[in-house]
Design a protein around this motif. Structure first.
Motif, PDB file in Angstrom:
ATOM      1  N   HIS A 152       1.080  -1.300   0.067  1.00 55.39           N
ATOM      2  CA  HIS A 152      -0.107   0.175   0.319  1.00 55.39           C
ATOM      3  C   HIS A 152       0.956   0.818   0.236  1.00 55.39           C
ATOM      4  O   HIS A 152       0.263   2.289  -0.234  1.00 55.39           O
ATOM      5  CB  HIS A 152      -0.682  -0.635   0.955  1.00 55.39           C
ATOM      6  CG  HIS A 152      -1.975  -1.149   1.325  1.00 55.39           C
ATOM      7  ND1 HIS A 152      -3.175  -1.417   0.888  1.00 55.39           N
ATOM      8  CD2 HIS A 152      -1.764  -2.337   1.798  1.00 55.39           C
ATOM      9  CE1 HIS A 152      -4.243  -1.999   1.027  1.00 55.39           C
ATOM     10  NE2 HIS A 152      -3.053  -2.953   1.558  1.00 55.39           N
ATOM     11  N   GLY A 178      -3.664  -4.661   5.238  1.00 58.96           N
ATOM     12  CA  GLY A 178      -5.231  -4.800   5.041  1.00 58.96           C
ATOM     13  C   GLY A 178      -5.549  -6.171   4.470  1.00 58.96           C
ATOM     14  O   GLY A 178      -6.816  -6.156   3.467  1.00 58.96           O
ATOM     15  N   PRO A 228      -9.477  -6.144   8.352  1.00 56.19           N
ATOM     16  CA  PRO A 228      -9.231  -4.596   7.900  1.00 56.19           C
ATOM     17  C   PRO A 228     -10.441  -3.786   8.031  1.00 56.19           C
ATOM     18  O   PRO A 228     -11.850  -4.979   7.215  1.00 56.19           O
ATOM     19  CB  PRO A 228      -8.979  -4.319   6.662  1.00 56.19           C
ATOM     20  CG  PRO A 228      -9.411  -5.892   6.084  1.00 56.19           C
ATOM     21  CD  PRO A 228      -9.411  -6.962   7.180  1.00 56.19           C
ATOM     22  N   GLU A 276     -10.111   2.469   5.288  1.00 53.12           N
ATOM     23  CA  GLU A 276      -8.295   3.172   3.746  1.00 53.12           C
ATOM     24  C   GLU A 276      -8.360   4.767   5.016  1.00 53.12           C
ATOM     25  O   GLU A 276      -9.410   5.379   4.062  1.00 53.12           O
ATOM     26  CB  GLU A 276      -8.930   2.773   3.427  1.00 53.12           C
ATOM     27  CG  GLU A 276      -7.981   3.088   1.943  1.00 53.12           C
ATOM     28  CD  GLU A 276      -7.989   2.579   0.986  1.00 53.12           C
ATOM     29  OE1 GLU A 276      -7.984   3.535  -0.080  1.00 53.12           O
ATOM     30  OE2 GLU A 276      -8.294   1.628   0.229  1.00 53.12           O
ATOM     31  N   PRO A 310      -3.970   0.829   5.309  1.00 52.70           N
ATOM     32  CA  PRO A 310      -5.490   0.155   5.942  1.00 52.70           C
ATOM     33  C   PRO A 310      -4.963   0.096   7.220  1.00 52.70           C
ATOM     34  O   PRO A 310      -4.617   0.370   7.660  1.00 52.70           O
ATOM     35  CB  PRO A 310      -5.574  -1.360   4.918  1.00 52.70           C
ATOM     36  CG  PRO A 310      -4.089  -1.592   5.105  1.00 52.70           C
ATOM     37  CD  PRO A 310      -3.691  -0.059   4.722  1.00 52.70           C
ATOM     38  N   THR A 345     -16.832  -7.731   7.140  1.00 55.96           N
ATOM     39  CA  THR A 345     -16.800  -7.384   5.402  1.00 55.96           C
ATOM     40  C   THR A 345     -17.425  -7.399   4.531  1.00 55.96           C
ATOM     41  O   THR A 345     -17.218  -6.838   2.881  1.00 55.96           O
ATOM     42  CB  THR A 345     -15.250  -7.919   5.463  1.00 55.96           C
ATOM     43  OG1 THR A 345     -15.035  -9.051   5.398  1.00 55.96           O
ATOM     44  CG2 THR A 345     -14.066  -7.859   6.132  1.00 55.96           C
ATOM     45  N   PRO A 400     -14.276  -1.275   2.686  1.00 54.42           N
ATOM     46  CA  PRO A 400     -13.842  -0.663   3.800  1.00 54.42           C
ATOM     47  C   PRO A 400     -14.955   0.897   3.951  1.00 54.42           C
ATOM     48  O   PRO A 400     -14.565   1.286   2.942  1.00 54.42           O
ATOM     49  CB  PRO A 400     -12.942  -0.457   3.286  1.00 54.42           C
ATOM     50  CG  PRO A 400     -12.418  -2.255   2.261  1.00 54.42           C
ATOM     51  CD  PRO A 400     -13.993  -2.162   1.362  1.00 54.42           C
TER      52      PRO A 400
END
Length: 488
Positions: A161, A203, A439, A442, A448, A471, A475
């Protein structure tokens, strides 16, 4: 590569690849070649220490031969995977802490020879029986000691990331490989947060099972040499709860129970008592100011869980001696490390050398007393958490530190920063209970943040069901202006 890009975009990429290989739409060789190609393309991440391409392709060819010889009606070829092992032909990689036959084992250390393994570690052997193809070894810190993956033998593992920051550790190489799409999932291990820290940094879903949930973890017993509870366990890193369940099932090889089946019906799980806490066992030594994104992730988890469960603030009190006690137990095994000479000792990482000196300065009796004390501490923690079905805590306290940030400090300051970054993970290993990292948001910088859920013994399936519930929504795009309340 277009077909593999489509698989990579699937909600559950491990299961999608497994099914594509099982149906004959993709060969094991093609899947393995694609993973090796991606690993080479993303060498900048430092995810791999060794790639065993020739052995991997040979194993993939054997998997394809097995597929061709499987007994099934050609007219119903798309059901072929049901007659094959659960991970038939799927490329995976293993941390460079465990032996994989035909590959060198470095354990992340320049101080010891890197012998080529002649046999698989039992956990590796189990995944090979499940049909997986090993493509190589992933980067780890020396002996898996730290929450970041940097050592003297290979490039540091970088976060997909943001390559300027760490991917975490000790399963950092494995997490980076999954987050970057090199692998669809990866087996990992966790002795103080080593699955959950990189999962949260990259993440991913990261499951730390309870001690004994993976049978190969306790082949050598449930206690260490000095009587402390064994801290390290094996578990999955994946991009979805279903994929984590699929890999967990393959790792534990229990034909009587399917975690994946339960996770596929996670919407049926309701009415759990969930306690929320930001208390950490390191507060007496390093009070942790959780960052705004960390608290926003906690609030988002609470909001999502309240739709199905009873979520309340929890009050936990931890022994203020925990920071020193855990460090004593965590480092005790280094007193058994035999270094051949002064030159080799100087090749140890600074933190390893410092921890080893600390461990050697303590007597066997002192190590055993620490083991007894932490066993009592674990019982107290389990009793406190047992007031709830599940305990919800923040994940990591702050952004992943930059590459080199830990090593630029003294060993003491290095260790303190690790405890401040991941203050909620090690206590779960001490307790022996399962936990999952999930996660949830963001940041504007693309990093994350997530949370940790801790369950009772044997609740791995339930934790993955909760991960699936959390989830279901995409996110959260975190806005710094939105204030996050601190709950306790």
């Amino acid at each position: 590569m277009g077909d593999f890009a489509d698989l990579d975009r699937a909600r559950d990429p491990l299961r999608a690849l497994r099914d594509a290989i099982g149906s004959g739409d993709v060969s094991a060789r093609a899947a393995t070649e694609a993973a090796l190609e991606r690993a080479a393309q993303r060498a900048d991440l430092g995810a791999f220490v060794t790639l065993t391409a020739d052995r991997a392709l040979a194993a993939a060819d054997r998997a394809d031969a097995r597929w061709r010889g499987a007994a099934f009606d050609v007219a119903h070829a798309h059901g072929a995977h049901r007659a094959l092992p659960p991970l038939h032909g799927v490329p995976l990689a293993h941390k460079d802490l465990v032996d994989v036959a035909g590959a060198p084992t470095t354990r992340g250390s320049a101080a010891f020879p890197h012998a080529t393994a002649t046999a698989d570690d039992p956990g590796v052997a189990q995944l090979h029986r499940s049909g997986a193809v090993s493509i190589g070894k992933t980067q780890v810190p020396e002996f898996g000691l730290t929450g970041y993956s940097e050592n003297r033998i290979a490039a540091p593992t970088r976060n997909p990331h943001d390559p300027r920051v760490t991917a975490g550790g000790s399963s950092g190489g494995s997490a980076a490989a999954v987050a970057a799409g090199i692998l669809t999932a990866a087996p990992a291990s966790d002795g103080g947060g080593s699955i959950r820290i990189p999962a949260l940094a990259c993440g991913l879903i990261g499951l730390k099972p309870g001690l004994g949930a993976i049978p190969t973890d306790v082949l050598r017993g449930r206690s260490d040499t000095f009587g402390a509870p064994k801290l390290g366990v094996s578990g999955p890193l994946a991009r979805s709860a279903r994929d984590a369940a699929l890999l967990f099932d393959a790792m534990r090889a229990d034909p009587t129970e399917s975690t994946l089946t339960a996770v596929e019906t996670s919407e049926q799980l309701e009415h759990l008592a969930i306690g929320v806490s930001t208390a950490t066992p390191f507060e007496s030594a390093s009070p942790t100011p959780f960052s705004a994104p960390a608290l926003a992730a906690l609030d988002e988890a609470r909001r999502r869980l309240e739709a199905r469960h009873r979520v309340d603030a929890a009050e936990f009190r931890y022994d203020p001696d925990y920071p020193e006690l855990f460090t004593d137990v965590w480092t005790a095994s280094l007193s058994l490390l035999e270094v051949r000479d002064t030159a080799a000792e100087e090749l140890l990482m600074p933190l390893t050398r410092s921890f080893r000196e600390r461990a050697l300065a303590r007597s066997v009796a002192q190590h055993r007393e620490a083991g007894a004390r932490i066993t009592r501490f674990a019982a107290d923690v389990r009793a406190q958490w047992g007031a709830f079905d599940v305990v919800l805590t923040p994940g990591l306290a702050m952004d992943p530190p930059p590459i080199g940030a830990f090593l630029a400090r003294s060993p003491e300051a290095d260790y303190r920063l690790q405890c401040e970054w991941a203050p909620c993970t090690s206590i779960v290993n001490v307790s022996g209970l399962p936990a999952v990292a999930v996660p949830l948001l963001e940041t504007p910088a693309g990093l994350p943040f997530g949370v940790q859920l801790i369950g009772r013994m044997g609740s791995e399936t339930m934790l993955l069901q909760l991960a699936a519930q959390l989830t279901e929504e995409a996110p959260l795009r975190y806005r710094p202006a939105a204030s996050a309340r601190r709950s306790r």
